[in-house]
Write a protein that holds these residues in place. Structure first.
Motif, PDB file in Angstrom:
ATOM      1  N   ASP A 162       0.737  -1.267   0.238  1.00 21.98           N
ATOM      2  CA  ASP A 162       0.037   0.255  -0.090  1.00 21.98           C
ATOM      3  C   ASP A 162       0.799   0.924   0.080  1.00 21.98           C
ATOM      4  N   ARG A 163       1.885   1.267   0.906  1.00 17.77           N
ATOM      5  CA  ARG A 163       2.523   2.563   1.123  1.00 17.77           C
ATOM      6  C   ARG A 163       3.992   2.437  -0.779  1.00 17.77           C
ATOM      7  N   ALA A 164       3.515   1.489  -1.397  1.00 22.39           N
ATOM      8  CA  ALA A 164       4.208   1.979  -3.032  1.00 22.39           C
ATOM      9  C   ALA A 164       3.124   2.287  -3.305  1.00 22.39           C
ATOM     10  N   ARG A 165       2.170   1.911  -3.438  1.00 25.90           N
ATOM     11  CA  ARG A 165       0.776   2.117  -4.696  1.00 25.90           C
ATOM     12  C   ARG A 165       0.394   3.827  -3.796  1.00 25.90           C
ATOM     13  N   ALA A 166       0.412   4.006  -2.990  1.00 26.91           N
ATOM     14  CA  ALA A 166       0.508   5.775  -2.092  1.00 26.91           C
ATOM     15  C   ALA A 166       1.372   6.637  -3.316  1.00 26.91           C
ATOM     16  N   TYR A 167       2.791   5.535  -2.752  1.00 30.89           N
ATOM     17  CA  TYR A 167       4.022   6.937  -4.008  1.00 30.89           C
ATOM     18  C   TYR A 167       3.319   6.985  -5.193  1.00 30.89           C
ATOM     19  N   THR A 168       2.905   5.832  -5.813  1.00 27.50           N
ATOM     20  CA  THR A 168       2.682   5.847  -7.624  1.00 27.50           C
ATOM     21  C   THR A 168       2.226   7.144  -7.228  1.00 27.50           C
ATOM     22  N   ASP A 169       0.676   7.275  -6.570  1.00 25.51           N
ATOM     23  CA  ASP A 169      -0.894   8.255  -6.730  1.00 25.51           C
ATOM     24  C   ASP A 169       0.229   9.205  -6.563  1.00 25.51           C
ATOM     25  N   HIS A 170       0.896   9.880  -5.741  1.00 25.09           N
ATOM     26  CA  HIS A 170       1.824  11.436  -5.511  1.00 25.09           C
ATOM     27  C   HIS A 170       2.334  11.425  -6.622  1.00 25.09           C
ATOM     28  N   LEU A 171       2.896  10.722  -7.651  1.00 26.72           N
ATOM     29  CA  LEU A 171       3.245  10.711  -8.464  1.00 26.72           C
ATOM     30  C   LEU A 171       2.755  11.004  -9.858  1.00 26.72           C
ATOM     31  N   TRP A 172       0.895  10.844  -9.989  1.00 27.67           N
ATOM     32  CA  TRP A 172       0.499  10.511 -10.891  1.00 27.67           C
ATOM     33  C   TRP A 172      -0.678  11.545 -10.984  1.00 27.67           C
ATOM     34  N   ARG A 173      -0.805  11.448  -9.981  1.00 27.95           N
ATOM     35  CA  ARG A 173      -2.646  11.692  -9.237  1.00 27.95           C
ATOM     36  C   ARG A 173      -3.095  13.295 -10.007  1.00 27.95           C
ATOM     37  N   ASP A 174      -1.777  14.255  -9.684  1.00 29.83           N
ATOM     38  CA  ASP A 174      -2.021  15.343  -9.940  1.00 29.83           C
ATOM     39  C   ASP A 174      -2.009  16.242 -11.558  1.00 29.83           C
ATOM     40  N   LEU A 175      -2.033  14.739 -12.286  1.00 30.09           N
ATOM     41  CA  LEU A 175      -1.441  15.717 -13.418  1.00 30.09           C
ATOM     42  C   LEU A 175      -2.428  15.453 -14.478  1.00 30.09           C
ATOM     43  N   THR A 176      -3.009  16.230 -15.617  1.00 27.80           N
ATOM     44  CA  THR A 176      -3.860  16.051 -16.656  1.00 27.80           C
ATOM     45  C   THR A 176      -3.861  15.175 -16.827  1.00 27.80           C
ATOM     46  N   PRO A 177      -5.132  14.867 -17.606  1.00 27.47           N
ATOM     47  CA  PRO A 177      -5.269  13.478 -18.385  1.00 27.47           C
ATOM     48  C   PRO A 177      -4.270  13.104 -19.390  1.00 27.47           C
ATOM     49  N   LEU A 206       7.452  -8.792  -1.818  1.00 26.99           N
ATOM     50  CA  LEU A 206       8.030  -8.716  -2.625  1.00 26.99           C
ATOM     51  C   LEU A 206       8.637  -8.335  -3.483  1.00 26.99           C
ATOM     52  N   ALA A 207       8.147  -8.827  -4.553  1.00 26.92           N
ATOM     53  CA  ALA A 207       8.781  -8.406  -5.952  1.00 26.92           C
ATOM     54  C   ALA A 207       7.576  -7.934  -6.258  1.00 26.92           C
ATOM     55  N   LEU A 208       6.392  -7.688  -6.266  1.00 31.54           N
ATOM     56  CA  LEU A 208       5.378  -6.317  -6.418  1.00 31.54           C
ATOM     57  C   LEU A 208       5.565  -5.028  -6.191  1.00 31.54           C
ATOM     58  N   ILE A 209       6.745  -5.162  -4.793  1.00 25.79           N
ATOM     59  CA  ILE A 209       6.580  -3.806  -4.108  1.00 25.79           C
ATOM     60  C   ILE A 209       7.758  -2.968  -4.986  1.00 25.79           C
ATOM     61  N   ASN A 210       8.799  -4.254  -5.383  1.00 27.30           N
ATOM     62  CA  ASN A 210      10.109  -3.424  -5.814  1.00 27.30           C
ATOM     63  C   ASN A 210       9.538  -3.241  -7.347  1.00 27.30           C
ATOM     64  N   HIS A 211       8.574  -4.216  -8.384  1.00 27.53           N
ATOM     65  CA  HIS A 211       8.070  -4.476  -9.217  1.00 27.53           C
ATOM     66  C   HIS A 211       7.922  -2.218  -9.828  1.00 27.53           C
ATOM     67  N   GLU A 212       6.351  -1.563  -8.438  1.00 28.01           N
ATOM     68  CA  GLU A 212       5.619  -0.970  -8.188  1.00 28.01           C
ATOM     69  C   GLU A 212       6.429   0.065  -8.129  1.00 28.01           C
ATOM     70  N   TYR A 213       7.888  -0.186  -7.585  1.00 28.97           N
ATOM     71  CA  TYR A 213       9.353   0.967  -7.338  1.00 28.97           C
ATOM     72  C   TYR A 213       9.552   1.086  -8.465  1.00 28.97           C
ATOM     73  N   GLN A 214      10.050   0.339  -9.530  1.00 28.82           N
ATOM     74  CA  GLN A 214      10.938   0.023 -10.606  1.00 28.82           C
ATOM     75  C   GLN A 214      10.393   0.817 -11.553  1.00 28.82           C
ATOM     76  N   HIS A 215       8.812   0.507 -11.851  1.00 28.21           N
ATOM     77  CA  HIS A 215       8.338   1.706 -12.443  1.00 28.21           C
ATOM     78  C   HIS A 215       8.068   3.236 -12.502  1.00 28.21           C
ATOM     79  N   ASP A 216       7.885   3.399 -10.878  1.00 27.99           N
ATOM     80  CA  ASP A 216       7.530   4.551 -10.439  1.00 27.99           C
ATOM     81  C   ASP A 216       9.262   5.261 -10.970  1.00 27.99           C
TER      82      ASP A 216
END
Length: 257
Positions: A84-99, A202-212
């Motif tokens: 959830d922490r990794a996904r929340a960081y992803t949201d911080h990276l894109w939620r304020d962007l326009t479509p 663990l793989a999913l978390i680090n994969h999320e951060y990789q694409h972040d």
């Protein structure tokens, strides 16, 4: 050992049983073995070894917070929090962007932020449904598009931001539901699946951060937006520029809840 004794003929079996030779063979010869291995039993004149039942052979269950090497690992519910922490960081990276910014890419042989968002979710559910539970994809039409085997030049026709958001949210719910069942023991092989689920998460978390990291580069370098601060957590660090959760980086954790 002394010189080998000639075999006693069958006709002399009764004499052998009544002789001191039997005592030398069985009692004197086996006494050191009996002291070394008390489980050895002697039945009449036949030397046998009692084999414990399989339940006696099973090793004591190790703490499930350790992997097969004995190194400490996170327990499943702690890993879900890190997911959830990794996904929340992803949201911080894109939620304020326009479509338009989410679907923009600098050239044909590149991936938009939106593709990375869909890919993170696609990989998460692909692993969940193949490694822990056979369940259908939440959005099968997106699977081919969001797979990394799809060449970059074919990644331009992305779904709407609303559809991407729904896809990501549904996948996260399925990850929590399936891993939650494993953590609570509501599966047929909870200990085996705990090992699988720990490494999967663990793989999913680090994969999320990789694409972040790649989302960050598009956000900052191409779109000119500032980056949010890095998330902080025990054993979360940067390796080769990427955020990495390393569960073997010291500290102890509790076992499966």
């Amino acid at each position: 050992m002394g010189a080998p004794r000639r075999p006693v003929p069958l006709s002399g079996a009764q004499a052998y049983l009544a002789s001191s030779i039997l005592t030398d063979d069985v009692v004197t010869g086996l006494s050191p073995l009996l002291r070394a291995a008390p489980e050895v039993r002697v039945h009449g004149t036949v030397r046998t070894h009692r084999v414990p039942r399989a339940t006696h052979l099973a090793p004591t269950r190790p703490p499930l917070a350790a992997d097969v090497t004995g190194r400490p690992m996170y327990e499943l519910n702690a890993l879900l929090r890190e997911y959830d922490r990794a996904r929340a960081y992803t949201d911080h990276l894109w939620r304020d962007l326009t479509p338009d910014e989410v679907t923009w890419r600098p050239h044909e042989d590149s991936s938009a932020i939106g593709w990375h968002l869909g890919h993170q979710a696609h990989v998460a559910h692909f692993m969940i449904r193949n490694l822990t539970a056979a369940e259908p994809s939440p959005d099968p039409e997106l699977d081919g598009l969001m797979d990394s085997a799809n060449p970059e030049k074919f990644r331009g026709a992305l779904p709407t931001v609303e559809r991407l958001t729904a896809f990501r949210d549904t996948v996260a719910e399925r990850v929590h539901a399936r891993i939650g069942d494993i953590a609570a023991g509501r599966v047929g092989a909870p200990d085996q699946l705990t090992v699988v689920g720990s490494h999967l998460l663990l793989a999913l978390i680090n994969h999320e951060y990789q694409h972040d990291q790649w989302i960050s580069e598009v956000r900052a370098d191409a779109l000119g937006h500032p980056l949010p601060p890095d998330p902080t957590a025990d054993r979360l660090t940067r390796v080769d520029g990427y955020l990495v959760l390393n569960p073997y980086d010291g500290g102890d954790t509790a076992g499966r809840n």
